[in-house]
Scaffold this active site. Structure first.
Site, mmCIF file in Angstrom:
data_model
loop_
_atom_site.group_PDB
_atom_site.id
_atom_site.type_symbol
_atom_site.label_atom_id
_atom_site.label_comp_id
_atom_site.label_asym_id
_atom_site.label_seq_id
_atom_site.Cartn_x
_atom_site.Cartn_y
_atom_site.Cartn_z
ATOM 1 N N ASN A 160 -11.067 108.230 -40.190
ATOM 2 C CA ASN A 160 -10.194 107.106 -39.842
ATOM 3 C C ASN A 160 -9.109 107.647 -38.929
ATOM 4 O O ASN A 160 -8.399 108.576 -39.297
ATOM 5 C CB ASN A 160 -9.575 106.509 -41.114
ATOM 6 C CG ASN A 160 -8.502 105.469 -40.802
ATOM 7 O OD1 ASN A 160 -8.503 104.886 -39.719
ATOM 8 N ND2 ASN A 160 -7.603 105.251 -41.740
ATOM 9 N N GLY A 161 -9.005 107.055 -37.731
ATOM 10 C CA GLY A 161 -7.992 107.528 -36.788
ATOM 11 C C GLY A 161 -8.594 107.615 -35.395
ATOM 12 O O GLY A 161 -9.657 107.042 -35.135
ATOM 13 N N CYS A 180 -10.364 101.296 -39.699
ATOM 14 C CA CYS A 180 -11.365 102.032 -40.480
ATOM 15 C C CYS A 180 -10.828 102.384 -41.865
ATOM 16 O O CYS A 180 -9.617 102.524 -42.062
ATOM 17 C CB CYS A 180 -11.717 103.329 -39.782
ATOM 18 S SG CYS A 180 -12.262 103.120 -38.099
ATOM 19 N N LYS A 233 0.585 82.646 -37.788
ATOM 20 C CA LYS A 233 -0.316 82.372 -38.920
ATOM 21 C C LYS A 233 -1.444 81.460 -38.456
ATOM 22 O O LYS A 233 -2.600 81.689 -38.755
ATOM 23 C CB LYS A 233 0.424 81.667 -40.076
ATOM 24 C CG LYS A 233 1.295 82.519 -40.961
ATOM 25 C CD LYS A 233 0.561 83.358 -41.972
ATOM 26 C CE LYS A 233 0.228 84.718 -41.470
ATOM 27 N NZ LYS A 233 1.232 85.669 -41.178
ATOM 28 N N GLU A 283 -3.935 83.281 -35.942
ATOM 29 C CA GLU A 283 -4.765 84.397 -36.415
ATOM 30 C C GLU A 283 -5.847 83.971 -37.397
ATOM 31 O O GLU A 283 -6.900 84.591 -37.435
ATOM 32 C CB GLU A 283 -3.926 85.566 -36.943
ATOM 33 C CG GLU A 283 -3.190 85.344 -38.219
ATOM 34 C CD GLU A 283 -2.391 86.584 -38.640
ATOM 35 O OE1 GLU A 283 -2.777 87.713 -38.316
ATOM 36 O OE2 GLU A 283 -1.368 86.406 -39.315
ATOM 37 N N TRP A 325 -13.925 100.147 -37.667
ATOM 38 C CA TRP A 325 -13.376 99.119 -36.770
ATOM 39 C C TRP A 325 -13.471 99.738 -35.391
ATOM 40 O O TRP A 325 -12.740 100.678 -35.065
ATOM 41 C CB TRP A 325 -11.934 98.843 -37.159
ATOM 42 C CG TRP A 325 -11.330 97.628 -36.533
ATOM 43 C CD1 TRP A 325 -11.466 96.334 -36.958
ATOM 44 C CD2 TRP A 325 -10.474 97.588 -35.387
ATOM 45 N NE1 TRP A 325 -10.753 95.503 -36.135
ATOM 46 C CE2 TRP A 325 -10.135 96.231 -35.168
ATOM 47 C CE3 TRP A 325 -9.972 98.550 -34.515
ATOM 48 C CZ2 TRP A 325 -9.310 95.826 -34.125
ATOM 49 C CZ3 TRP A 325 -9.148 98.151 -33.476
ATOM 50 C CH2 TRP A 325 -8.828 96.796 -33.298
ATOM 51 N N LYS A 341 -6.244 94.693 -41.171
ATOM 52 C CA LYS A 341 -5.051 94.578 -42.016
ATOM 53 C C LYS A 341 -4.026 95.643 -41.655
ATOM 54 O O LYS A 341 -2.838 95.402 -41.629
ATOM 55 C CB LYS A 341 -5.459 94.695 -43.485
ATOM 56 C CG LYS A 341 -4.302 94.599 -44.459
ATOM 57 C CD LYS A 341 -3.777 93.185 -44.517
ATOM 58 C CE LYS A 341 -2.623 93.018 -45.477
ATOM 59 N NZ LYS A 341 -1.883 91.773 -45.168
ATOM 60 N N GLU A 371 6.569 82.796 -36.661
ATOM 61 C CA GLU A 371 5.652 83.206 -37.722
ATOM 62 C C GLU A 371 4.619 82.100 -38.013
ATOM 63 O O GLU A 371 3.447 82.380 -38.238
ATOM 64 C CB GLU A 371 6.454 83.572 -38.983
ATOM 65 C CG GLU A 371 5.628 83.881 -40.226
ATOM 66 C CD GLU A 371 4.654 85.044 -40.097
ATOM 67 O OE1 GLU A 371 4.651 85.734 -39.066
ATOM 68 O OE2 GLU A 371 3.857 85.238 -41.033
ATOM 69 N N HIS A 385 12.720 74.025 -19.702
ATOM 70 C CA HIS A 385 12.674 75.012 -18.622
ATOM 71 C C HIS A 385 11.240 75.337 -18.217
ATOM 72 O O HIS A 385 11.007 76.348 -17.567
ATOM 73 C CB HIS A 385 13.437 76.271 -19.040
ATOM 74 C CG HIS A 385 14.881 75.978 -19.309
ATOM 75 N ND1 HIS A 385 15.781 75.748 -18.297
ATOM 76 C CD2 HIS A 385 15.553 75.805 -20.459
ATOM 77 C CE1 HIS A 385 16.968 75.465 -18.827
ATOM 78 N NE2 HIS A 385 16.851 75.494 -20.145
ATOM 79 N N ARG A 418 -9.319 95.595 -44.741
ATOM 80 C CA ARG A 418 -8.603 96.286 -43.666
ATOM 81 C C ARG A 418 -9.147 95.905 -42.289
ATOM 82 O O ARG A 418 -8.498 96.140 -41.279
ATOM 83 C CB ARG A 418 -8.739 97.799 -43.849
ATOM 84 C CG ARG A 418 -8.054 98.328 -45.079
ATOM 85 C CD ARG A 418 -8.527 99.742 -45.402
ATOM 86 N NE ARG A 418 -8.152 100.697 -44.384
ATOM 87 C CZ ARG A 418 -7.026 101.400 -44.385
ATOM 88 N NH1 ARG A 418 -6.174 101.247 -45.367
ATOM 89 N NH2 ARG A 418 -6.761 102.260 -43.433
HETATM 90 O O1 M6R Z 1 1.520 96.547 -42.101
HETATM 91 P P1 M6R Z 1 2.530 96.004 -41.131
HETATM 92 O O2 M6R Z 1 3.502 95.069 -41.759
HETATM 93 O O3 M6R Z 1 3.218 97.078 -40.336
HETATM 94 O O4 M6R Z 1 1.671 95.156 -40.099
HETATM 95 C C1 M6R Z 1 2.268 94.570 -38.982
HETATM 96 C C2 M6R Z 1 1.356 93.553 -38.352
HETATM 97 O O5 M6R Z 1 0.154 94.150 -37.963
HETATM 98 C C3 M6R Z 1 1.044 92.388 -39.308
HETATM 99 O O6 M6R Z 1 2.201 91.746 -39.744
HETATM 100 C C4 M6R Z 1 0.127 91.373 -38.614
HETATM 101 O O7 M6R Z 1 0.806 90.734 -37.576
HETATM 102 C C5 M6R Z 1 -0.426 90.379 -39.631
HETATM 103 N N1 M6R Z 1 -1.815 90.157 -39.366
HETATM 104 C C6 M6R Z 1 0.206 89.051 -39.576
HETATM 105 O O8 M6R Z 1 -0.316 88.176 -40.516
#
Ligand code: M6R
Length: 607
Positions: free
Chosen positions: A101-102, A2, A484, A487, A75, A602, A480, A503, A27
């Site tokens: 927000n929270g 949010c 990427k 997501e 959200w 985000k 990573e 394994h 976000r």
């Molecule tokens: O703001 P932060 O770096 O703490 O966020 C951590 C993860 O939520 C963030 O890296 C997330 O995995 C991204 N969507 C990856 O692209």
């Protein structure tokens, strides 16, 4: 997650609120709304879905007159993303409107209490209890009602509050959720995020937990949790508006990938002075470094994978044991942490709930905390003993790119600077690695330029689920790369330590299975090459990622992506770049919403 925004001034509030909400879009959200006070009535408009619908419904804000208001992107956590559950929420007497927000953890008990007192609920949200509590505790003093309400809430909240009895005053409260006040001339603002403020003002106040702010067009007053007025410093934001806009790119993600040479340069440059590394405001002398028996790196998502790469650099150069822990696990792990532990908390946003909780858990056990954070003034930056900002600039795409590589750059600086102080590497090795580190921005640019064939390759390798394999530093890159891919393209992508294939997971390899093999760790490249041969023998098609000039890989893989040659410990910062582009072009080919992938936010400010 949010986002909230607020405006009080002399001209129409709704267009400012809508613009603020658009800047909070990244976000992550699934409904949005605004409330504007006009005369003595609060007008609320909300929609499920995109902010564009809210623009349309309100004709760009024209149908919601008034010069003071609050806005929200939701959200969904408690209740589906419906119009009813969207914020703002209104009190039964129509006097108060609230955005939040929270998460209110004790909302069920409060809801039962309020229902027993005949308050009528119109949503399933945890937030709605707040607006009814305000009505319940209001006896003519709004600030007192806000303070009393806050004292009943458990959990996290950034609140924006409107009251018909204060026609030009906004109220804002913060507890464990980000909230920033924007200081203007004849108008004032608040927002969850600095990016929503920078087109309006560069002067901001970062609220801290327990603080309450009252904003009128000409004045901002901040109180502590006891109601005492306090003086807060005004900070100047250095980001400019262009940094938070697309600047001609089709997507923020592509822009941010392309910004990496400059972003990494910003993370490195001022900290490297001649042959010395200066870590900003703090220097830990060798005696203190020697008192640490181990380092724990903790983070979530990509930041955790940055930690996985950083671990190899720190262990190799400093000869100190490093554990990398997911923050969501560490916080409940009863960790073996004491005053001899140095904890690195990595977070782009600085607001990730699990990372904050892990930090607090380690702090309570006596650890020294270094925050590696991008967003200035964020919670982790404030809580850490020392903070190193990554200086990536605003990162808008949900999938992190420059946020990630700047975290790596800072981790490399830490590894080198600690190693020099601990004398765990020779002066010659130190100088040569420092020289290489200075070349990284240029090499990242070359990694982008060399791989013009990625749009074509992404179509060839993104037809079904993908395997990413690698060993050691390459495995960290594979992790990573797979994240990427999944997501933003929604393709199933898994990463495996290449030596683990036999394994179990090699059973999944069949004709045409795409495998991305990261082979940049020179000492282990031949081992990974054997795994390439094994998966190819079972029908896989292999896209390998290797150093320029590695001719052996060409004969084994179906396709190869090259990056400039560099010392193994720094290779992840180059190797990840083509994988970001591969995911980007795969998502594009599949027509995905690249900057705002479904179900993701985000900034993950709730557990
Ligand atoms: O703001 P932060 O770096 O703490 O966020 C951590 C993860 O939520 C963030 O890296 C997330 O995995 C991204 N969507 C990856 O692209």
């Amino acid at each position: 997650m949010c986002g909230i925004t607020g405006f009080t001034g002399m001209h129409p509030a709704a267009p400012v609120l809508l613009n603020g909400l658009s800047r909070l879009e990244y976000r992550g959200y699934d409904s949005a709304g605004i409330a504007v006070l006009n005369g003595n009535a609060i007008h609320i408009e909300k929609v499920s879905g995109r902010i564009a619908k809210l623009y349309e419904k309100t004709e760009g804000g024209k149908t919601v007159p008034g010069t003071i208001g609050i806005g929200h992107t939701r959200w969904a956590t408690h209740g589906a993303p419906t119009d009813f559950n969207a914020h703002p929420h209104l009190s039964n007497d129509g006097r108060f409107a609230v955005v939040h927000n929270g998460i209110i953890e004790n909302y069920l008990a409060l809801r039962e209490e309020l229902i027993a007192e005949d308050y009528i609920f119109h949503s399933e949200t945890d937030t709605e209890v707040i607006v009814h509590l305000l009505e319940k505790y209001y006896t003519g003093d709004i600030k007192a009602a806000v303070m009393k309400t806050a004292s009943r809430l458990e959990g996290s909240y950034a609140l924006g509050i409107l009251c018909t009895d204060a026609p030009d005053t906004l109220f804002a409260v913060r507890e464990a959720s980000p909230l920033i006040l924007g200081i203007g001339v004849g108008e004032q603002y608040f927002s969850s995020d600095v990016t929503a403020l920078i087109s309006l003002t560069k002067n901001v106040i970062y609220l801290e937990d327990g603080e309450i702010a009252c904003l009128t067009p000409d004045h901002v007053t901040v109180y502590d949790c006891t109601g005492k007025e306090i003086t807060k410093p005004i900070s100047r934001v250095t980001w400019n508006v262009e940094a938070a806009e697309k600047g001609g790119y089709e997507h923020f993600m592509l822009k941010e990938i392309m910004e990496q040479p400059a972003a990494v340069k910003a993370a490195l440059t001022s900290r490297i002075q001649g042959e010395k590394i200066r870590l900003d405001d703090f220097e830990l002398p060798a005696e203190i470094l020697r008192s640490f028996h181990k380092i724990i790196i903790t983070a979530c998502g990509s930041a955790y994978y940055a930690g996985c790469s950083g671990r190899y650099a720190i262990e190799k150069l400093c000869h100190l044991p490093v554990e990398v822990e997911l923050a969501s696990e560490l916080r409940y792990a009863d960790p073996l942490v004491d005053t001899h532990t140095l904890v690195l908390v990595i977070s782009q946003s600085g607001e990730t709930a699990d990372s904050i909780a892990a930090l607090k858990e380690c702090r309570a056990r006596g650890a020294t905390i270094i925050g590696i954070v991008n967003v200035v003034g964020s919670t982790i930056a404030n809580l850490a003993d020392y903070t190193l900002y990554t200086r990536a600039g605003p990162e808008i795409a949900v999938a992190t790119t420059k946020g990630f590589t700047t975290q790596l750059a800072v981790l490399y600086l830490i590894a080198l600077s600690f190693a020099e102080k601990l004398r765990s590497i020779s002066p010659e090795v130190y100088s040569s690695l420092l020289w290489e580190l200075k070349q990284v921005p240029k090499y990242i640019q070359q990694s982008i330029d060399m791989n013009y064939q990625l749009p074509t390759l992404s179509r060839r390798y993104s037809s079904r689920s993908l395997f990413f394999i690698g060993r050691n530093t390459d495995y960290a890159v594979a992790l990573e790369g797979a994240l990427k891919m999944k997501e933003i393209s929604y393709l199933h992508a898994e990463s495996y330590a290449a030596g683990e294939l036999k394994h179990g997971t090699i059973a999944l390899i069949e004709n045409g299975q795409p495998v991305i093999a990261v082979c940049c760790n020179e000492a282990l490249a031949d081992k990974t090459l054997s795994n390439v041969v094994e998966v190819k023998a079972r029908g896989a098609k292999v896209l390998a990622l290797a150093f320029h000039g590695n001719s052996r890989i060409i004969s084994q893989a179906d396709d190869v992506i090259f990056i400039p040659r560099i010392s193994t410990i720094f290779s992840p910062i180059l190797a990840v770049v083509p994988l970001q582009l591969l995911a980007y072009y795969a998502a594009k080919a599949h027509n995905c919403d690249i900057d705002k992938p479904k179900n993701l936010a985000k900034s993950v400010t709730v557990e």
